[in-house]
Design an enzyme around this catalytic site. Structure first.
Site, PDB file in Angstrom:
ATOM      1  N   ARG A 174     -24.343 -61.308 -16.400  1.00 35.63           N
ATOM      2  CA  ARG A 174     -25.268 -62.442 -16.329  1.00 35.63           C
ATOM      3  C   ARG A 174     -26.285 -62.428 -17.488  1.00 35.63           C
ATOM      4  NH1 ARG A 174     -28.533 -65.539 -16.293  1.00 35.63           N
ATOM      5  NH2 ARG A 174     -29.706 -66.599 -14.657  1.00 35.63           N
ATOM      6  N   ARG A 197     -25.152 -61.186  -7.263  1.00 37.68           N
ATOM      7  CA  ARG A 197     -26.231 -60.300  -7.701  1.00 37.68           C
ATOM      8  C   ARG A 197     -26.320 -58.920  -7.056  1.00 37.68           C
ATOM      9  NH1 ARG A 197     -31.103 -64.453  -7.449  1.00 37.68           N
ATOM     10  NH2 ARG A 197     -29.915 -65.016  -5.600  1.00 37.68           N
ATOM     11  N   ASP A 222     -20.765 -72.966  -8.164  1.00 35.96           N
ATOM     12  CA  ASP A 222     -21.815 -73.338  -7.219  1.00 35.96           C
ATOM     13  C   ASP A 222     -21.500 -74.699  -6.626  1.00 35.96           C
ATOM     14  OD1 ASP A 222     -24.558 -72.130  -6.425  1.00 35.96           O
ATOM     15  OD2 ASP A 222     -24.853 -74.296  -6.498  1.00 35.96           O
ATOM     16  N   ARG A 261     -19.869 -65.171  -0.962  1.00 37.67           N
ATOM     17  CA  ARG A 261     -20.704 -64.612  -2.033  1.00 37.67           C
ATOM     18  C   ARG A 261     -20.310 -63.181  -2.389  1.00 37.67           C
ATOM     19  NH1 ARG A 261     -25.835 -67.280  -3.128  1.00 37.67           N
ATOM     20  NH2 ARG A 261     -25.481 -69.419  -2.514  1.00 37.67           N
ATOM     21  N   TYR A 285     -30.077 -81.110  -1.347  1.00 33.30           N
ATOM     22  CA  TYR A 285     -30.726 -80.654  -2.576  1.00 33.30           C
ATOM     23  C   TYR A 285     -31.131 -81.836  -3.462  1.00 33.30           C
ATOM     24  CZ  TYR A 285     -29.508 -75.904  -1.295  1.00 33.30           C
ATOM     25  OH  TYR A 285     -29.424 -74.702  -0.626  1.00 33.30           O
TER      26      TYR A 285
HETATM   27  O1  CP3 Z   1     -18.802 -65.222  -4.603  1.00 34.89           O
HETATM   28  C1  CP3 Z   1     -18.909 -66.404  -4.200  1.00 34.89           C
HETATM   29  O2  CP3 Z   1     -19.010 -66.695  -2.995  1.00 34.89           O
HETATM   30  C2  CP3 Z   1     -18.791 -67.532  -5.210  1.00 34.89           C
HETATM   31  C3  CP3 Z   1     -19.990 -68.028  -5.724  1.00 34.89           C
HETATM   32  C4  CP3 Z   1     -20.924 -69.007  -5.020  1.00 34.89           C
HETATM   33  C5  CP3 Z   1     -22.243 -69.185  -5.504  1.00 34.89           C
HETATM   34  N1  CP3 Z   1     -22.814 -70.211  -4.789  1.00 34.89           N
HETATM   35  C6  CP3 Z   1     -22.835 -68.395  -6.604  1.00 34.89           C
HETATM   36  C7  CP3 Z   1     -24.296 -68.367  -6.783  1.00 34.89           C
HETATM   37  C8  CP3 Z   1     -20.746 -69.906  -3.959  1.00 34.89           C
HETATM   38  C9  CP3 Z   1     -19.533 -70.090  -3.063  1.00 34.89           C
HETATM   39  C10 CP3 Z   1     -21.944 -70.658  -3.820  1.00 34.89           C
HETATM   40  C11 CP3 Z   1     -22.113 -71.746  -2.836  1.00 34.89           C
HETATM   41  C12 CP3 Z   1     -23.466 -72.246  -2.570  1.00 34.89           C
HETATM   42  N2  CP3 Z   1     -24.453 -72.502  -3.480  1.00 34.89           N
HETATM   43  C13 CP3 Z   1     -23.947 -72.649  -1.302  1.00 34.89           C
HETATM   44  C14 CP3 Z   1     -23.152 -72.647  -0.014  1.00 34.89           C
HETATM   45  C15 CP3 Z   1     -23.046 -71.289   0.580  1.00 34.89           C
HETATM   46  C16 CP3 Z   1     -24.339 -70.731   1.101  1.00 34.89           C
HETATM   47  O3  CP3 Z   1     -24.705 -69.647   0.616  1.00 34.89           O
HETATM   48  O4  CP3 Z   1     -24.940 -71.336   1.983  1.00 34.89           O
HETATM   49  C17 CP3 Z   1     -25.262 -73.110  -1.468  1.00 34.89           C
HETATM   50  C18 CP3 Z   1     -26.200 -73.631  -0.385  1.00 34.89           C
HETATM   51  C19 CP3 Z   1     -25.570 -73.021  -2.859  1.00 34.89           C
HETATM   52  C20 CP3 Z   1     -26.815 -73.429  -3.534  1.00 34.89           C
HETATM   53  C21 CP3 Z   1     -27.451 -72.277  -4.193  1.00 34.89           C
HETATM   54  N3  CP3 Z   1     -27.039 -71.740  -5.379  1.00 34.89           N
HETATM   55  C22 CP3 Z   1     -28.559 -71.523  -3.735  1.00 34.89           C
HETATM   56  C23 CP3 Z   1     -29.305 -71.783  -2.448  1.00 34.89           C
HETATM   57  C24 CP3 Z   1     -28.808 -70.537  -4.692  1.00 34.89           C
HETATM   58  C25 CP3 Z   1     -29.938 -69.546  -4.743  1.00 34.89           C
HETATM   59  C26 CP3 Z   1     -29.946 -68.585  -3.625  1.00 34.89           C
HETATM   60  C27 CP3 Z   1     -29.122 -67.354  -3.923  1.00 34.89           C
HETATM   61  O5  CP3 Z   1     -28.409 -66.879  -3.010  1.00 34.89           O
HETATM   62  O6  CP3 Z   1     -29.224 -66.844  -5.012  1.00 34.89           O
HETATM   63  C28 CP3 Z   1     -27.824 -70.654  -5.706  1.00 34.89           C
HETATM   64  C29 CP3 Z   1     -27.669 -69.814  -6.906  1.00 34.89           C
HETATM   65  C30 CP3 Z   1     -26.449 -68.974  -6.948  1.00 34.89           C
HETATM   66  N4  CP3 Z   1     -25.199 -69.399  -6.596  1.00 34.89           N
HETATM   67  C31 CP3 Z   1     -26.390 -67.617  -7.376  1.00 34.89           C
HETATM   68  C32 CP3 Z   1     -25.047 -67.234  -7.273  1.00 34.89           C
HETATM   69  C33 CP3 Z   1     -24.447 -65.914  -7.642  1.00 34.89           C
HETATM   70  C34 CP3 Z   1     -27.571 -66.787  -7.872  1.00 34.89           C
HETATM   71  C35 CP3 Z   1     -28.011 -67.188  -9.243  1.00 34.89           C
HETATM   72  C36 CP3 Z   1     -27.835 -66.127 -10.318  1.00 34.89           C
HETATM   73  O7  CP3 Z   1     -26.951 -65.265 -10.232  1.00 34.89           O
HETATM   74  O8  CP3 Z   1     -28.563 -66.209 -11.315  1.00 34.89           O
END
Ligand code: CP3
Length: 351
Positions: free
Chosen positions: A39, A30, A76, A26, A153
């Site tokens: 965004r 954000r 994602d 990540r 999910y």
């Molecule tokens: O920089 C990176 O690593 C690349 C981007 C990335 C995102 N999601 C962006 C994201 C990656 C590799 C993921 C993987 C992901 N997504 C996982 C596996 C890794 C982990 O963290 O366990 C999982 C379980 C998800 C599902 C998911 N997507 C969740 C649980 C959430 C909300 C929680 C959070 O951390 O915000 C997301 C949304 C998400 N995915 C955001 C981002 C930047 C936030 C949404 C936004 O920016 O509006």
């Protein structure tokens, strides 16, 4: 195209390096003000993910701030359930929300067959764009969720404390769950191979929720499908090896099976002692991790000290990629990330 900086690939293959590679799960997102600004241009997160030039910019943002050794595609793990037609939304507080979760046999019939090159073309286009922009500076990591974690999910409908629905399903309707997991695994093979062909140099499987299973159920419902995927991936492309990283959070009970599953590297979460893990599986696979994401809220001296301890426990042994044990928290100070990356660059040891 040869890579200018191939430390990541070399470390993942347990070859010698001049310095340990570092990137952060990540690393885009954000906690970066420039991501928050970008965004704003679209109404929701999935629209962002479906706009390749925004994805490309977000992927490169952390690299212009920090001297990282890899880029990870901004996307994602829920792109596949989305392509299957599940109505997916992201709530800023609750995370992913799915309206009509999978609960019974007939729900599977609603899932659309996925044509990766058409339905997920936005991901493949973004990879081509990022690959062009990177111009061989550092490798791009492609990724997917593990079938189990995507299924969590799809069945729960949202993040949950107990995951009652899917854990009940492992005992009450195992066949239904296996059918779903097989469909997800088959699409994931095609998805990751398309990412490799488009330019991803490394692939990573995120199994965030595998660790909530009981011992045998993890092997049956999670690791089995990740092995299925790894056996079918392009493990080299254009004459270059394509390393695979497998990350299960809370993987302690299964480290030896994970190390023998066919991956090149194992992501380690912050609950484990890296020295112990190295002694257990470090001669078979490379290790990636495992600093606490909340360490980045500490003073720079503390960050430097913890990075030093991690690097010292490896000595000059091959196969370490410095990372966090889980993703960067959204409230993380940018200075914390800078201090971590800098500490890896500054560390002097006998490599
Ligand atoms: O920089 C990176 O690593 C690349 C981007 C990335 C995102 N999601 C962006 C994201 C990656 C590799 C993921 C993987 C992901 N997504 C996982 C596996 C890794 C982990 O963290 O366990 C999982 C379980 C998800 C599902 C998911 N997507 C969740 C649980 C959430 C909300 C929680 C959070 O951390 O915000 C997301 C949304 C998400 N995915 C955001 C981002 C930047 C936030 C949404 C936004 O920016 O509006």
């Amino acid at each position: 195209m040869t890579l200018e900086n191939d430390r990541m690939i070399r470390a993942l293959l347990r070859q010698p390096v001049d310095r340990r590679p570092v990137w952060l799960m990540r690393q885009a997102g954000r906690y970066l003000p420039e991501y928050l600004a970008l965004r704003q241009r679209v109404p929701n997160f999935m629209t962002f993910c479906k706009t390749p030039d925004l994805v490309c910019t977000a992927t490169l943002q952390p690299l212009s701030r920090f001297p990282l050794d890899a880029a990870i595609l901004f996307s994602d793990i829920l792109t596949i359930p989305d392509a299957m037609g599940m109505s997916l939304r992201f709530d800023p507080e609750k995370g992913p929300l799915i309206n009509d979760p999978i609960r019974q046999e007939c729900d599977l019939q609603r899932l659309k067959p996925v044509k990766v090159l058409k339905d997920l073309a936005y991901v493949i286009d973004a990879i081509r764009l990022v690959t062009k922009e990177l111009d061989g500076q550092v490798p791009l990591i492609g990724f997917a969720g593990s079938p189990w974690t995507m299924a969590v999910y799809m069945v729960e409908g949202q993040s949950s404390k107990m995951f009652t629905q899917i854990r009940t399903m492992t005992y009450q309707s195992p066949q239904l769950l296996h059918t779903l997991l097989t469909r997800l695994a088959v699409v994931t093979v095609e998805y990751l191979n398309a990412q490799i062909v488009a330019g991803a140099k490394i692939v990573m499987l995120f199994d965030t929720w595998g660790g909530l299973l009981s011992y045998g159920e993890y092997l049956e419902f999670s690791l089995h499908y990740m092995r299925f995927i790894m056996q079918r991936l392009h493990r080299s492309f254009n004459g270059q090896p394509v390393p695979v990283i497998l990350f299960t959070k809370n993987a302690a009970p299964w480290l030896s099976q994970i190390a023998a599953s066919g991956c090149d590297a194992v992501g380690i979460d912050a609950s484990l002692n890296m020295l112990t893990v190295k002694q257990q599986i470090g001669s078979q696979v490379a290790l990636q991790g495992n600093l606490d994401p909340f360490l980045l809220f500490a003073k720079p001296e503390i960050i430097q000290q913890r990075v030093g301890e991690l690097l010292d426990c490896f000595g000059s042994a091959p196969g370490l990629v410095v990372n966090l044990g889980h993703g960067v928290d959204r409230h993380t100070p940018v200075e914390g990330v800078a201090a971590m990356v800098e500490a890896v660059h500054q560390h002097r040891c006998s490599l």
